[in-house]
Design a protein around this motif. Structure first.
Motif, PDB file in Angstrom:
ATOM      1  N   VAL A 305       0.874  -1.185   0.000  1.00 40.69           N
ATOM      2  CA  VAL A 305       0.000   0.000   0.000  1.00 40.69           C
ATOM      3  C   VAL A 305       0.902   1.223   0.000  1.00 40.69           C
ATOM      4  O   VAL A 305       2.097   1.129   0.318  1.00 40.69           O
ATOM      5  CB  VAL A 305      -0.953   0.016   1.213  1.00 40.69           C
ATOM      6  CG1 VAL A 305      -1.915  -1.160   1.165  1.00 40.69           C
ATOM      7  CG2 VAL A 305      -0.175   0.024   2.522  1.00 40.69           C
ATOM      8  N   PRO A 306       0.385   2.409  -0.356  1.00 43.25           N
ATOM      9  CA  PRO A 306       1.246   3.596  -0.458  1.00 43.25           C
ATOM     10  C   PRO A 306       2.022   3.909   0.812  1.00 43.25           C
ATOM     11  O   PRO A 306       3.184   4.348   0.734  1.00 43.25           O
ATOM     12  CB  PRO A 306       0.255   4.711  -0.809  1.00 43.25           C
ATOM     13  CG  PRO A 306      -0.850   4.013  -1.543  1.00 43.25           C
ATOM     14  CD  PRO A 306      -0.978   2.682  -0.865  1.00 43.25           C
ATOM     15  N   GLU A 307       1.413   3.697   1.968  1.00 42.91           N
ATOM     16  CA  GLU A 307       2.114   4.002   3.215  1.00 42.91           C
ATOM     17  C   GLU A 307       3.339   3.112   3.409  1.00 42.91           C
ATOM     18  O   GLU A 307       4.397   3.558   3.859  1.00 42.91           O
ATOM     19  CB  GLU A 307       1.158   3.852   4.404  1.00 42.91           C
ATOM     20  CG  GLU A 307       0.061   4.887   4.457  1.00 42.91           C
ATOM     21  CD  GLU A 307      -1.169   4.503   3.633  1.00 42.91           C
ATOM     22  OE1 GLU A 307      -2.201   5.201   3.753  1.00 42.91           O
ATOM     23  OE2 GLU A 307      -1.107   3.506   2.869  1.00 42.91           O
ATOM     24  N   ILE A 308       3.200   1.833   3.079  1.00 43.78           N
ATOM     25  CA  ILE A 308       4.333   0.907   3.186  1.00 43.78           C
ATOM     26  C   ILE A 308       5.416   1.280   2.180  1.00 43.78           C
ATOM     27  O   ILE A 308       6.621   1.297   2.504  1.00 43.78           O
ATOM     28  CB  ILE A 308       3.867  -0.539   2.972  1.00 43.78           C
ATOM     29  CG1 ILE A 308       2.984  -1.002   4.140  1.00 43.78           C
ATOM     30  CG2 ILE A 308       5.047  -1.467   2.776  1.00 43.78           C
ATOM     31  CD1 ILE A 308       3.731  -1.194   5.443  1.00 43.78           C
ATOM     32  N   ASP A 309       5.012   1.612   0.938  1.00 46.04           N
ATOM     33  CA  ASP A 309       5.986   2.022  -0.065  1.00 46.04           C
ATOM     34  C   ASP A 309       6.744   3.262   0.400  1.00 46.04           C
ATOM     35  O   ASP A 309       7.951   3.396   0.158  1.00 46.04           O
ATOM     36  CB  ASP A 309       5.290   2.306  -1.395  1.00 46.04           C
ATOM     37  CG  ASP A 309       4.686   1.064  -2.032  1.00 46.04           C
ATOM     38  OD1 ASP A 309       5.134  -0.055  -1.703  1.00 46.04           O
ATOM     39  OD2 ASP A 309       3.754   1.216  -2.844  1.00 46.04           O
ATOM     40  N   MET A 310       6.041   4.174   1.073  1.00 45.83           N
ATOM     41  CA  MET A 310       6.678   5.379   1.578  1.00 45.83           C
ATOM     42  C   MET A 310       7.731   5.050   2.623  1.00 45.83           C
ATOM     43  O   MET A 310       8.846   5.601   2.607  1.00 45.83           O
ATOM     44  CB  MET A 310       5.626   6.327   2.173  1.00 45.83           C
ATOM     45  CG  MET A 310       6.181   7.662   2.643  1.00 45.83           C
ATOM     46  SD  MET A 310       4.914   8.664   3.490  1.00 45.83           S
ATOM     47  CE  MET A 310       3.705   8.839   2.160  1.00 45.83           C
ATOM     48  N   LEU A 311       7.411   4.142   3.552  1.00 45.24           N
ATOM     49  CA  LEU A 311       8.383   3.749   4.573  1.00 45.24           C
ATOM     50  C   LEU A 311       9.619   3.116   3.947  1.00 45.24           C
ATOM     51  O   LEU A 311      10.754   3.404   4.360  1.00 45.24           O
ATOM     52  CB  LEU A 311       7.731   2.769   5.560  1.00 45.24           C
ATOM     53  CG  LEU A 311       6.843   3.371   6.636  1.00 45.24           C
ATOM     54  CD1 LEU A 311       6.108   2.269   7.400  1.00 45.24           C
ATOM     55  CD2 LEU A 311       7.648   4.240   7.606  1.00 45.24           C
ATOM     56  N   VAL A 312       9.419   2.268   2.954  1.00 47.34           N
ATOM     57  CA  VAL A 312      10.557   1.627   2.288  1.00 47.34           C
ATOM     58  C   VAL A 312      11.396   2.674   1.553  1.00 47.34           C
ATOM     59  O   VAL A 312      12.634   2.649   1.597  1.00 47.34           O
ATOM     60  CB  VAL A 312      10.072   0.526   1.330  1.00 47.34           C
ATOM     61  CG1 VAL A 312      11.229   0.002   0.467  1.00 47.34           C
ATOM     62  CG2 VAL A 312       9.450  -0.621   2.118  1.00 47.34           C
ATOM     63  N   GLU A 313      10.737   3.623   0.898  1.00 48.36           N
ATOM     64  CA  GLU A 313      11.465   4.692   0.200  1.00 48.36           C
ATOM     65  C   GLU A 313      12.286   5.530   1.185  1.00 48.36           C
ATOM     66  O   GLU A 313      13.449   5.871   0.916  1.00 48.36           O
ATOM     67  CB  GLU A 313      10.469   5.593  -0.534  1.00 48.36           C
ATOM     68  CG  GLU A 313      11.120   6.779  -1.230  1.00 48.36           C
ATOM     69  CD  GLU A 313      10.098   7.783  -1.743  1.00 48.36           C
ATOM     70  OE1 GLU A 313      10.489   8.930  -1.997  1.00 48.36           O
ATOM     71  OE2 GLU A 313       8.913   7.417  -1.875  1.00 48.36           O
ATOM     72  N   LEU A 314      11.705   5.856   2.331  1.00 46.83           N
ATOM     73  CA  LEU A 314      12.428   6.623   3.340  1.00 46.83           C
ATOM     74  C   LEU A 314      13.627   5.835   3.865  1.00 46.83           C
ATOM     75  O   LEU A 314      14.696   6.402   4.120  1.00 46.83           O
ATOM     76  CB  LEU A 314      11.490   6.997   4.485  1.00 46.83           C
ATOM     77  CG  LEU A 314      10.410   8.035   4.140  1.00 46.83           C
ATOM     78  CD1 LEU A 314       9.355   8.093   5.241  1.00 46.83           C
ATOM     79  CD2 LEU A 314      11.046   9.410   3.934  1.00 46.83           C
ATOM     80  N   ALA A 315      13.440   4.538   4.035  1.00 47.27           N
ATOM     81  CA  ALA A 315      14.563   3.701   4.478  1.00 47.27           C
ATOM     82  C   ALA A 315      15.669   3.676   3.427  1.00 47.27           C
ATOM     83  O   ALA A 315      16.868   3.711   3.760  1.00 47.27           O
ATOM     84  CB  ALA A 315      14.077   2.280   4.766  1.00 47.27           C
ATOM     85  N   LEU A 316      15.280   3.645   2.166  1.00 49.87           N
ATOM     86  CA  LEU A 316      16.248   3.611   1.070  1.00 49.87           C
ATOM     87  C   LEU A 316      17.151   4.842   1.087  1.00 49.87           C
ATOM     88  O   LEU A 316      18.311   4.789   0.684  1.00 49.87           O
ATOM     89  CB  LEU A 316      15.501   3.512  -0.266  1.00 49.87           C
ATOM     90  CG  LEU A 316      16.317   3.517  -1.556  1.00 49.87           C
ATOM     91  CD1 LEU A 316      17.269   2.339  -1.592  1.00 49.87           C
ATOM     92  CD2 LEU A 316      15.395   3.484  -2.763  1.00 49.87           C
ATOM     93  N   ASN A 317      16.621   5.962   1.595  1.00 47.46           N
ATOM     94  CA  ASN A 317      17.383   7.216   1.627  1.00 47.46           C
ATOM     95  C   ASN A 317      18.357   7.294   2.805  1.00 47.46           C
ATOM     96  O   ASN A 317      19.114   8.266   2.908  1.00 47.46           O
ATOM     97  CB  ASN A 317      16.425   8.404   1.674  1.00 47.46           C
ATOM     98  CG  ASN A 317      15.631   8.561   0.392  1.00 47.46           C
ATOM     99  OD1 ASN A 317      16.097   8.185  -0.678  1.00 47.46           O
ATOM    100  ND2 ASN A 317      14.424   9.094   0.488  1.00 47.46           N
ATOM    101  N   GLU A 318      18.317   6.303   3.698  1.00 48.51           N
ATOM    102  CA  GLU A 318      19.204   6.285   4.860  1.00 48.51           C
ATOM    103  C   GLU A 318      20.491   5.524   4.510  1.00 48.51           C
ATOM    104  O   GLU A 318      20.440   4.356   4.144  1.00 48.51           O
ATOM    105  CB  GLU A 318      18.514   5.622   6.057  1.00 48.51           C
ATOM    106  CG  GLU A 318      17.360   6.416   6.642  1.00 48.51           C
ATOM    107  CD  GLU A 318      17.851   7.580   7.494  1.00 48.51           C
ATOM    108  OE1 GLU A 318      19.030   7.555   7.931  1.00 48.51           O
ATOM    109  OE2 GLU A 318      17.057   8.512   7.715  1.00 48.51           O
ATOM    110  N   LYS A 319      21.635   6.201   4.651  1.00 51.20           N
ATOM    111  CA  LYS A 319      22.904   5.590   4.241  1.00 51.20           C
ATOM    112  C   LYS A 319      23.262   4.367   5.084  1.00 51.20           C
ATOM    113  O   LYS A 319      24.020   3.495   4.633  1.00 51.20           O
ATOM    114  CB  LYS A 319      24.032   6.611   4.307  1.00 51.20           C
ATOM    115  CG  LYS A 319      24.316   7.170   5.684  1.00 51.20           C
ATOM    116  CD  LYS A 319      25.437   8.192   5.639  1.00 51.20           C
ATOM    117  CE  LYS A 319      25.710   8.811   7.008  1.00 51.20           C
ATOM    118  NZ  LYS A 319      26.076   7.831   8.024  1.00 51.20           N
TER     119      LYS A 319
END
Length: 368
Positions: A305-319
């Motif tokens: 769902v969009p909320e889960i995709d958002m969390l994964v995207e935010l995690a992807l931005n963490e080095k």
């Protein structure tokens, strides 16, 4: 059992509890929707747990109280042999007693108080934790000859046969046999398992999106039926039996069956690759595998769902995050990430805060 819980049990039922049992929730590192297809999974336990305190009664009555549904619900009752579905959370208690009796186990009625730290609808197996800890408690209270793998299988039967949730065997196996220091590499066809320690350089992160799901609802059931139909059209007993050579055949299946089968085939391969990476300490391999798993769940299996995709995207931005993905059945729930050791808490807080600003929802950091 602490003094407060003991006093509460005695106040509810008029006598002290004799047995206390716990079971943890679980997070699945990788291997989603493969268990009911006979495939491979890689869960591990989380710190949050469900607990039951119980006492045999000497008659046929079961009295149950759950702290998670509020005082107004009070103590619920049923009689052994008269289990009736449709009573909400009590169905898990009724399902356990019904399945045990059908399997030939003999026991009396009991009083039970249930508490749980595992958030419902989070994709972290709150229901399996309840099934498993109640089975553990009854095994101890009545000296039931119930070995570990069979106990987990009965937990699955509770959900499949009584509650009406077509879940696989991973959740009760993980809640019963996994721990927090190692992943449980499980072959859901043979039920053979191995504990695989996480490398020293990584630690798990689990964040609940605040979007609840329900395995007894239609979407999960539909996905399982689609897999069964795809296997039938491909002429294999289960999608587990496909190999990489079968990938071209999937394009001939009617949509979305080909995509469902492709997810299962490639996800099984990702589990095996992840286990190898954990064994060898190949941290660089973990991230691409986790992100590929999430993309497959989002696009081929369509359970994100969009909320889960958002969390994964935010995690992807963490080095300091190696990889992240949706964990659990989908349609809400939680993400799991692997972060560099020592960074998990700070990374999780940043992701949760950014998510709340963008989505307007409150994310809960469950691990660490």
């Amino acid at each position: 059992m602490d003094a407060g819980a003991a006093a509460t049990f005695e106040k509810l039922f008029g006598h002290p509890a004799r047995v206390v049992a716990r079971a943890p929730g679980r997070v699945n590192l990788i291997g989603e929707h493969t268990d009911y297809n006979g495939g491979f999974v890689l869960p591990m336990a989380i710190p949050q747990y469900t607990q039951v305190e119980l006492r045999p009664r000497g008659d046929r009555t079961v009295r149950a109280f759950s702290t998670n549904v509020g005082e107004q619900a009070g103590v619920q009752e049923f009689v052994l042999g008269q289990e009736t579905p449709g009573r909400g959370w009590l169905d898990y208690v009724q399902g356990v007693t019904l399945v045990l009796r059908r399997e030939g186990f003999t026991f009396e009625g009991f009083d039970v108080r249930i508490t749980s730290q595992v958030p419902v609808g989070s994709g972290l197996s709150s229901s399996a934790a309840l099934d498993v800890c109640l089975l553990r408690g009854l095994r101890e209270a009545f000296s039931l000859p119930l070995e570990d793998v069979r106990l987990a299988v009965l937990g699955q039967k509770v959900e499949n046969d009584f509650v009406g949730a077509p879940v696989g065997v991973m959740d009760p196996m993980a809640c019963h046999l996994a721990d927090g220091g190692a992943a449980l590499f499980l072959d859901t066809r043979s039920l053979s398992y191995e504990r695989v320690p996480l490398p020293a350089g990584v630690e798990p992160v689990v964040i609940n999106s605040g979007v609840a799901h329900n395995h007894a609802a239609g979407d999960y059931r539909t996905r399982r039926a689609e897999c069964e139909r795809a296997a039938e059209l491909l002429g294999v007993p289960q999608l587990r039996d496909l190999t990489e050579a079968d990938l071209p055949r999937l394009n001939a299946l009617p949509d979305p069956l080909g995509r469902r089968a492709r997810h299962v085939l490639t996800e099984d391969a990702r589990v095996l690759a992840t286990v190898e990476a954990l064994r060898t300490g190949d941290l660089a391999a973990l991230g691409p595998l986790m992100y590929a798993s999430h993309a497959s769940q989002r696009d081929d299996y369509q359970v994100s769902v969009p909320e889960i995709d958002m969390l994964v995207e935010l995690a992807l931005n963490e080095k300091d995050v190696l990889g992240a993905r949706l964990t659990g059945g989908g349609f809400g729930g939680s993400i799991v990430a692997l972060a560099r050791t020592g960074t998990g808490a700070s990374v999780a807080q940043r992701i949760a805060q950014a998510y709340s600003k963008r989505s307007g929802r409150t994310a809960t950091v469950l691990v660490p």
